[in-house]
Design an enzyme around this catalytic site. Sequence first.
Site, short mmCIF file in Angstrom:
data_model
loop_
_atom_site.label_atom_id
_atom_site.label_comp_id
_atom_site.label_asym_id
_atom_site.label_seq_id
_atom_site.Cartn_x
_atom_site.Cartn_y
_atom_site.Cartn_z
N GLU A 20 0.79 -1.23 0.00
CA GLU A 20 0.00 0.00 0.00
C GLU A 20 0.82 1.28 0.00
O GLU A 20 0.44 2.26 -0.62
CB GLU A 20 -0.93 0.06 1.24
CG GLU A 20 -1.97 -1.03 1.31
CD GLU A 20 -1.53 -2.16 2.20
OE1 GLU A 20 -2.38 -2.77 2.81
OE2 GLU A 20 -0.31 -2.42 2.29
N ARG A 337 -3.41 -2.58 13.52
CA ARG A 337 -4.88 -2.62 13.53
C ARG A 337 -5.29 -4.05 13.86
O ARG A 337 -5.36 -4.89 12.99
CB ARG A 337 -5.45 -2.17 12.19
CG ARG A 337 -5.17 -0.70 11.89
CD ARG A 337 -5.85 -0.23 10.61
NE ARG A 337 -5.53 1.16 10.35
CZ ARG A 337 -4.52 1.56 9.59
NH1 ARG A 337 -3.74 0.65 9.01
NH2 ARG A 337 -4.27 2.82 9.39
#
Length: 903
Positions: A20, A337
């Site tokens: 990403e 996360r």
Amino acid sequence: MASKNAGADSGAGHKLVIVESPAKARTIAGYLGRGYVVESSIGHIRDLPQSASDIPARIKGEPWARLGVDVDHGFEPVYVVSSDKKSHITKLKKLLKDASELYLATDEDREGEAIAWHLLDELKPKVPVKRMVFHEITPQAINAAVENPRDIDDNLVEAQEARRILDRLYGYEVSPVLWKKVMSGLSAGRVQSVATRLIVARERERMAFRAASYWDLEGTFDAGAKHDDRMFPAKLHSVDGSRVARGSDFTAQGELKPGSSVVHLDRPRAEALASGLAESTFEIRSVESKPYRRAPYAPFRTTTLQQEASRKLGYGASRTMSVAQRLYENGFITYMRTDSITLSESAIGAAREQVRELFGSEYLPDKPRTYQSKVKNAQEAHEAIRPAGEHFRTPAETGLSGDEFRLYELIWMRTVASQMKDAQGHTVSIRLGGAASTGEDCVFAASGRVITFHGFLKAYVEGSDDENAESDDRETRLPAVSEGDAVNAASVKASGHETKPPARYTEATLIRELEEREIGRPSTYASIIGTILNRGYVYKKGTALVPAWLAFSVIRLLEEHFARLVSYEFTATMEDVLDEIAAGRRERVAVLADFYFGDGNGDVEGLKQLVTELGDIDARELATFPVGDGIDLRVGRYGPYVEDTEGKRGNVPDDLPPDELTLEKAQELLANPAGAENELGPDPETGTMIVAKNGRFGPYVTEVLPEDAPKSRKPRTSSLFKSMSLDTITLEDALRLLTLPRVVGNDPESGDEITAQNGRYGPYLKKGTDSRSIDDEEKLLTITLEEAMAIYAQPKARGRAAASPGREIGEDPATGAKITVKSGRFGPYVTDGEYNATLRQGDDEATISLERAAELLAEKRAKGPAPKKRGAKKTAKKTAKKTAKKATVKKSATKKAAAKKSS
């Protein structure tokens, strides 16, 4: 530019790895061997249309086009490649053309899985595709991920897509209702509206709260010289066998709870008891000792990291996640996360190794500690947040500094402490009593704690949201007294207390509340809080989250007309449903159909029906909140104001919390209202009335135009000079101010007109596009053409003439750059020389702290640099390009078949 291993071949046959972010790409490229090229997608490559201009021409006539979702045919989304990603997609396709294999190495959660699917669907590779997953960026983890690829998880993609479509339908259907009935430009969000409702509900509790007064006695007692800890404190516990009232015995209305059998002491009686005990003798009535044992805290998951970083470091959720993201991408911690508190075997081994090295084997339990998550449906992120690798680097070994060092140290300490022994000791409760001279039997209570073995507390002590709470390592020693021992009162005094309203949410406590109610996903909490702050629904006062009156209007509308959508239970249930989709137990289309069209049985209304059958909504009633005595608070287009029965108004300061708008405060605002007119007299030349007013941006003078004045005619208006006040300004002063802007004359050489004007940043001269500052407001009325030309003859200073160099407040802990507070065109802001962050409602330019400034800059930095504005070159080409088709794709119904290419 693609990150490439130094030894990689650049020709055909390389293996393309897509992640990403550029930072993640750089780190991974350093770990892979020859033949790999690592490139980033720079986040999502496509999304639903964001504006009308994004909607493809082929669907513009469809009734659902504005949604970007075909609600009539299986809720198929229409995806659009954003204009700033088109060139990057071209670059990825070029790299793929020469590749022998494609590795999709995005994060392993739902969002990362969706990015991988979109890359696969957009790039349409003709080479083998492999899904590469890992939860830490270390050489071992990356090599293991390459050797053990998997397929794209279609269920995770379906769950992410369902969430995205739910949020789109909610936002695009409900927001227009807010525009019409509350204020234009507002937005509603499936989870953000519920979070705002929680904050508004807490403020309502504070507004309804009534304080109760209660008293007790505080004594200091002497156990005698034979005891090491002879002096100890104790509080009055009971009078004649009845417990003395404390704060928890009262309702929010300030009354004792029904059925309470407590003694409610007022000041006279408490002081009388204190006097009556002055000469009394006391004896120990009871001593109770119990063993104390405290187990270590579990390793961090996303929400507990955010809460602790807020308590210990003063970081907001966005700042915490931004710093954690950098630590993860650079190989210092595992994926940040996560709902999990589990540690891998290698991580447990690394933590136990450091316990032994740093604290000694006596602090190491015989068996490794394991932790099980209590979070419902904990999934997606594989392991707790911990230092990366099979051997943990101590903070000193990392070379980190600033925010990164502090957060890493917090994570490292918590992880190591989780593998240490329990803290042990004992607690003691003492009751001692004596008779007052007035006959009452008074019993005092004292409690203490002694820690005999600190265990994990040597490494880490958790913070608390309650400023009055004792920390886990706090010790209170009491003398070793026995039942029947005599003690003396060194002092006994009456002490008064008042009950307090429930505390406002902070970022940490709001996150805890959302998680406990199972609302939203932990990975979204930082962005949710950021959204409600940026939208102006909530502002910060210190660390407290305060709702604006605008939020009261919005939540009232949603509660009255969309009750199910802002229900805490419904929102939590939707998370369960999304988890069911992720697990493959529910179908996306059926879930979306129930949400949008209803359950088909008429038992539950769908969103579409709710929006189309709203009925009459009284916008004025929505925006009106009674204060008392005929005074109402109204939410207006330009902010909140109070109004009485005679129509008299007074603006409410933006930074006045709703619970502080008492009747007395409202009357004060009406007595000195912003907007009230002070008539100074008619203009001798025009006859119009000249008035002085106090506006939202300060005092000013203006003229009142007659009702039949042409609409094109605007009233003359001018701000008061700093040396003037509304109490002392005269008609003569006002008429002089209304001559501004004043024509000074024309430049003898160019013929350009020179005017003297008063701006937000001070007085200045203007000649065409050339502005020069003036050092005194009074000169605006007196400066001559000759004096103006002398100013223009001086070299122009760089930047805006009236700009201030700002106030330096210290170095950014994250970057080391100097942070300065400045006044800008759009208000005060902080800057580190590279990024600018506007101050928010509740932030004070004069008193903002270094920590708050750094937090704002960290949030700005996390969003990345603003897109560069294109110049005006090649206008003809750009105009021609506007007719080109947008890169769009309507998601194929055969998505799972496409995803199977990853095998």
